[in-house]
Scaffold this motif. Sequence first.
Motif, PDB file in Angstrom:
ATOM      1  N   MET A   1       0.850  -1.190   0.000  1.00 12.52           N
ATOM      2  CA  MET A   1       0.000   0.000   0.000  1.00 12.52           C
ATOM      3  C   MET A   1       0.880   1.231   0.000  1.00 12.52           C
ATOM      4  O   MET A   1       1.597   1.515   0.938  1.00 12.52           O
ATOM      5  N   ALA A   2       0.850   1.978  -1.067  1.00 10.33           N
ATOM      6  CA  ALA A   2       1.637   3.201  -1.126  1.00 10.33           C
ATOM      7  C   ALA A   2       0.844   4.335  -0.519  1.00 10.33           C
ATOM      8  O   ALA A   2      -0.271   4.608  -0.922  1.00 10.33           O
ATOM      9  N   LEU A   3       1.392   4.997   0.455  1.00 12.27           N
ATOM     10  CA  LEU A   3       0.695   6.026   1.190  1.00 12.27           C
ATOM     11  C   LEU A   3       1.376   7.369   0.989  1.00 12.27           C
ATOM     12  O   LEU A   3       2.591   7.460   0.867  1.00 12.27           O
ATOM     13  N   LEU A   4       0.571   8.412   0.948  1.00 14.08           N
ATOM     14  CA  LEU A   4       1.098   9.759   0.825  1.00 14.08           C
ATOM     15  C   LEU A   4       0.730  10.568   2.048  1.00 14.08           C
ATOM     16  O   LEU A   4      -0.378  10.434   2.570  1.00 14.08           O
ATOM     17  N   PRO A   5       1.628  11.423   2.542  1.00 13.18           N
ATOM     18  CA  PRO A   5       1.244  12.346   3.615  1.00 13.18           C
ATOM     19  C   PRO A   5       0.285  13.395   3.105  1.00 13.18           C
ATOM     20  O   PRO A   5       0.030  13.498   1.907  1.00 13.18           O
ATOM     21  N   LEU A   6      -0.238  14.175   4.015  1.00  9.22           N
ATOM     22  CA  LEU A   6      -1.222  15.204   3.690  1.00  9.22           C
ATOM     23  C   LEU A   6      -0.678  16.180   2.657  1.00  9.22           C
ATOM     24  O   LEU A   6       0.462  16.592   2.705  1.00  9.22           O
ATOM     25  N   PHE A  13      -4.649  30.571  -3.077  1.00  7.25           N
ATOM     26  CA  PHE A  13      -5.383  31.825  -3.232  1.00  7.25           C
ATOM     27  C   PHE A  13      -6.876  31.641  -3.012  1.00  7.25           C
ATOM     28  O   PHE A  13      -7.638  32.588  -3.100  1.00  7.25           O
ATOM     29  N   LEU A  14      -7.322  30.381  -2.689  1.00  8.21           N
ATOM     30  CA  LEU A  14      -8.729  30.135  -2.371  1.00  8.21           C
ATOM     31  C   LEU A  14      -8.860  29.834  -0.896  1.00  8.21           C
ATOM     32  O   LEU A  14      -8.107  29.041  -0.349  1.00  8.21           O
ATOM     33  N   SER A  15      -9.828  30.446  -0.260  1.00  7.94           N
ATOM     34  CA  SER A  15     -10.050  30.163   1.155  1.00  7.94           C
ATOM     35  C   SER A  15     -10.879  28.908   1.286  1.00  7.94           C
ATOM     36  O   SER A  15     -11.422  28.399   0.317  1.00  7.94           O
ATOM     37  N   LYS A  16     -10.993  28.399   2.505  1.00  8.91           N
ATOM     38  CA  LYS A  16     -11.720  27.163   2.747  1.00  8.91           C
ATOM     39  C   LYS A  16     -13.163  27.259   2.302  1.00  8.91           C
ATOM     40  O   LYS A  16     -13.742  26.317   1.807  1.00  8.91           O
ATOM     41  N   GLY A  17     -13.778  28.414   2.463  1.00  8.32           N
ATOM     42  CA  GLY A  17     -15.178  28.560   2.100  1.00  8.32           C
ATOM     43  C   GLY A  17     -15.405  28.814   0.628  1.00  8.32           C
ATOM     44  O   GLY A  17     -16.542  28.934   0.184  1.00  8.32           O
ATOM     45  N   VAL A 115     -12.443   7.947  -3.037  1.00  8.71           N
ATOM     46  CA  VAL A 115     -13.328   7.416  -2.004  1.00  8.71           C
ATOM     47  C   VAL A 115     -12.903   7.993  -0.655  1.00  8.71           C
ATOM     48  O   VAL A 115     -11.723   8.038  -0.323  1.00  8.71           O
ATOM     49  N   GLY A 116     -13.886   8.481   0.106  1.00  5.08           N
ATOM     50  CA  GLY A 116     -13.614   9.126   1.385  1.00  5.08           C
ATOM     51  C   GLY A 116     -13.620  10.635   1.309  1.00  5.08           C
ATOM     52  O   GLY A 116     -13.680  11.304   2.350  1.00  5.08           O
ATOM     53  N   ASP A 117     -13.568  11.188   0.097  1.00  4.29           N
ATOM     54  CA  ASP A 117     -13.595  12.640  -0.049  1.00  4.29           C
ATOM     55  C   ASP A 117     -14.914  13.208   0.450  1.00  4.29           C
ATOM     56  O   ASP A 117     -15.990  12.657   0.194  1.00  4.29           O
ATOM     57  N   LEU A 118     -14.847  14.342   1.140  1.00  3.37           N
ATOM     58  CA  LEU A 118     -16.029  15.142   1.434  1.00  3.37           C
ATOM     59  C   LEU A 118     -16.215  16.098   0.264  1.00  3.37           C
ATOM     60  O   LEU A 118     -15.269  16.768  -0.161  1.00  3.37           O
ATOM     61  N   VAL A 119     -17.436  16.156  -0.259  1.00  2.00           N
ATOM     62  CA  VAL A 119     -17.670  16.867  -1.514  1.00  2.00           C
ATOM     63  C   VAL A 119     -18.962  17.665  -1.447  1.00  2.00           C
ATOM     64  O   VAL A 119     -19.803  17.456  -0.572  1.00  2.00           O
ATOM     65  N   HIS A 120     -19.106  18.595  -2.409  1.00  2.00           N
ATOM     66  CA  HIS A 120     -20.371  19.264  -2.684  1.00  2.00           C
ATOM     67  C   HIS A 120     -20.924  18.712  -3.987  1.00  2.00           C
ATOM     68  O   HIS A 120     -20.194  18.606  -4.984  1.00  2.00           O
ATOM     69  N   GLY A 127     -31.864  10.254  -7.948  1.00  2.00           N
ATOM     70  CA  GLY A 127     -30.684   9.465  -7.636  1.00  2.00           C
ATOM     71  C   GLY A 127     -29.438   9.858  -8.396  1.00  2.00           C
ATOM     72  O   GLY A 127     -28.448   9.112  -8.360  1.00  2.00           O
ATOM     73  N   GLU A 128     -29.429  10.995  -9.077  1.00  2.00           N
ATOM     74  CA  GLU A 128     -28.282  11.410  -9.870  1.00  2.00           C
ATOM     75  C   GLU A 128     -27.864  12.824  -9.509  1.00  2.00           C
ATOM     76  O   GLU A 128     -28.640  13.595  -8.934  1.00  2.00           O
ATOM     77  N   GLY A 129     -26.630  13.165  -9.854  1.00  2.00           N
ATOM     78  CA  GLY A 129     -26.148  14.500  -9.559  1.00  2.00           C
ATOM     79  C   GLY A 129     -24.816  14.772 -10.217  1.00  2.00           C
ATOM     80  O   GLY A 129     -24.239  13.921 -10.900  1.00  2.00           O
ATOM     81  N   VAL A 130     -24.311  15.976  -9.990  1.00  4.50           N
ATOM     82  CA  VAL A 130     -23.012  16.406 -10.504  1.00  4.50           C
ATOM     83  C   VAL A 130     -22.117  16.722  -9.316  1.00  4.50           C
ATOM     84  O   VAL A 130     -22.530  17.436  -8.396  1.00  4.50           O
ATOM     85  N   LEU A 131     -20.916  16.196  -9.340  1.00  8.49           N
ATOM     86  CA  LEU A 131     -19.946  16.479  -8.292  1.00  8.49           C
ATOM     87  C   LEU A 131     -19.285  17.814  -8.610  1.00  8.49           C
ATOM     88  O   LEU A 131     -18.566  17.941  -9.598  1.00  8.49           O
ATOM     89  N   ILE A 132     -19.547  18.812  -7.769  1.00  9.88           N
ATOM     90  CA  ILE A 132     -19.112  20.189  -8.041  1.00  9.88           C
ATOM     91  C   ILE A 132     -17.755  20.483  -7.432  1.00  9.88           C
ATOM     92  O   ILE A 132     -16.905  21.122  -8.055  1.00  9.88           O
ATOM     93  N   GLU A 133     -17.521  20.043  -6.215  1.00  6.23           N
ATOM     94  CA  GLU A 133     -16.339  20.495  -5.476  1.00  6.23           C
ATOM     95  C   GLU A 133     -15.836  19.405  -4.545  1.00  6.23           C
ATOM     96  O   GLU A 133     -16.618  18.719  -3.895  1.00  6.23           O
ATOM     97  N   VAL A 134     -14.527  19.223  -4.510  1.00  3.60           N
ATOM     98  CA  VAL A 134     -13.872  18.335  -3.550  1.00  3.60           C
ATOM     99  C   VAL A 134     -13.298  19.201  -2.441  1.00  3.60           C
ATOM    100  O   VAL A 134     -12.484  20.090  -2.685  1.00  3.60           O
ATOM    101  N   LEU A 135     -13.729  18.949  -1.211  1.00  2.00           N
ATOM    102  CA  LEU A 135     -13.261  19.737  -0.078  1.00  2.00           C
ATOM    103  C   LEU A 135     -11.838  19.328   0.311  1.00  2.00           C
ATOM    104  O   LEU A 135     -11.402  18.216   0.007  1.00  2.00           O
ATOM    105  N   PRO A 136     -11.103  20.219   0.975  1.00  2.00           N
ATOM    106  CA  PRO A 136      -9.708  19.909   1.344  1.00  2.00           C
ATOM    107  C   PRO A 136      -9.601  18.615   2.142  1.00  2.00           C
ATOM    108  O   PRO A 136     -10.429  18.320   3.006  1.00  2.00           O
ATOM    109  N   ARG A 137      -8.554  17.846   1.828  1.00  2.00           N
ATOM    110  CA  ARG A 137      -8.330  16.558   2.477  1.00  2.00           C
ATOM    111  C   ARG A 137      -7.377  16.705   3.656  1.00  2.00           C
ATOM    112  O   ARG A 137      -6.480  17.525   3.644  1.00  2.00           O
TER     113      ARG A 137
END
Length: 370
Positions: A1-6, A13-17, A115-120, A127-137
């Motif tokens: 299992m190859a693992l990467l740090p954060l 230039f983008l804030s969390k919000g 998998v595991g990402d928190l997203v918008h 039952g369908e949608g569009v994945l708009i944004e991946v939140l910081p990991r």
Amino acid sequence: MALLPLRPEFPPFLSKGGTLSRCRRPGTASRRGKSKAEGRCAILFLCRSIEKGGKVLKETLLRGRIVRALAGYYDVVVEEDGETPSAEDGQDFRRSVLRTRARGLLRELGITPLVGDLVHVRPTGEGEGVLIEVLPRKSELVRPPAANVDAVLVVATLREPEVDLAYLDRLLVHVEHARLEAVLFWNKVDVLGLSEREELEALLGVYRSAGYATFAGSVRTGEGLPEVRAHLAGKVLVLAGPSGVGKTSFLRVLRPDLPLAVGELSRKLGRGRHTTREVVLVDVGQGSWIADAPGFGALRLPDVGLPELGRLFPEIAACAEGCRFRDCLHEREPGCAVRAAVEEGKIARSRYANYLTFLRELREMHAERY
């Protein structure tokens, strides 16, 4: 299992919000040379709202967690009321799932949802949608590909299949390198005789003294499972370990309703057959999520410097503070506190022997590079 740090997921230039900072106008480069990609990323965030008649109208976005990724589709678990499902609140929710495709702009920016990402996501139909944004990991694994993992649950067995301590320690080195918690569960204690149980008790002592949360039990009989579940509460985990040790069976005990295939142990080869073909994040209750991932093959050591290897063995790292030389590799150096701890029985000889084996392997890796 190859693992990467954060690593950060979005440019600084983008804030969390999702608001802009240090960016002059969306879609244009500033005098400091902002790239077109940054402009597109700004548009990604700004397109979440439009101004009309002096009022801001926001599109309907739901927060959720990716639980499956396959062939460009992402299954996202969302809340009925739009709240983000979280493994930290210790509650179980009624889940709804949207099958989504990632917005094209994410692909242009080189952002691959995991998998595991928190997203918008934006619902587009039943039952369908569009994945708009991946939140910081907060963390990311490469193999298996998963995000926001808190710990790795390593499943092992003393028999059926026979334990491979070198493989186990190699796997633990990867977990330490990723700065994740390692939890060990020794399965199939019900098939052990008296002498084998004594052998297992000795191994439990080795890894507990090394600083790892270590449990023993049986998925088949349920022995030891309540203690493991209590320790895993509120965490996102990845299952790891050699084939045939009972990783998928462990999941089926926690979630009997899951349609997971379980392979029979290949007695002729003395090892199991892989039963998992994709990464799936499973809600197992008590605020916990577990990723069942494809079986792992041979693990190449992480690319680290020779002195850093000792820091990936917790018990060696603790004793190394007493070494005479700061860059001691704990081989033949005088005044080595680690070798003294091995002689005194404070560090298991099996762990120290595997450390020396990995050290030689790292030297060979470095020699091939240069």
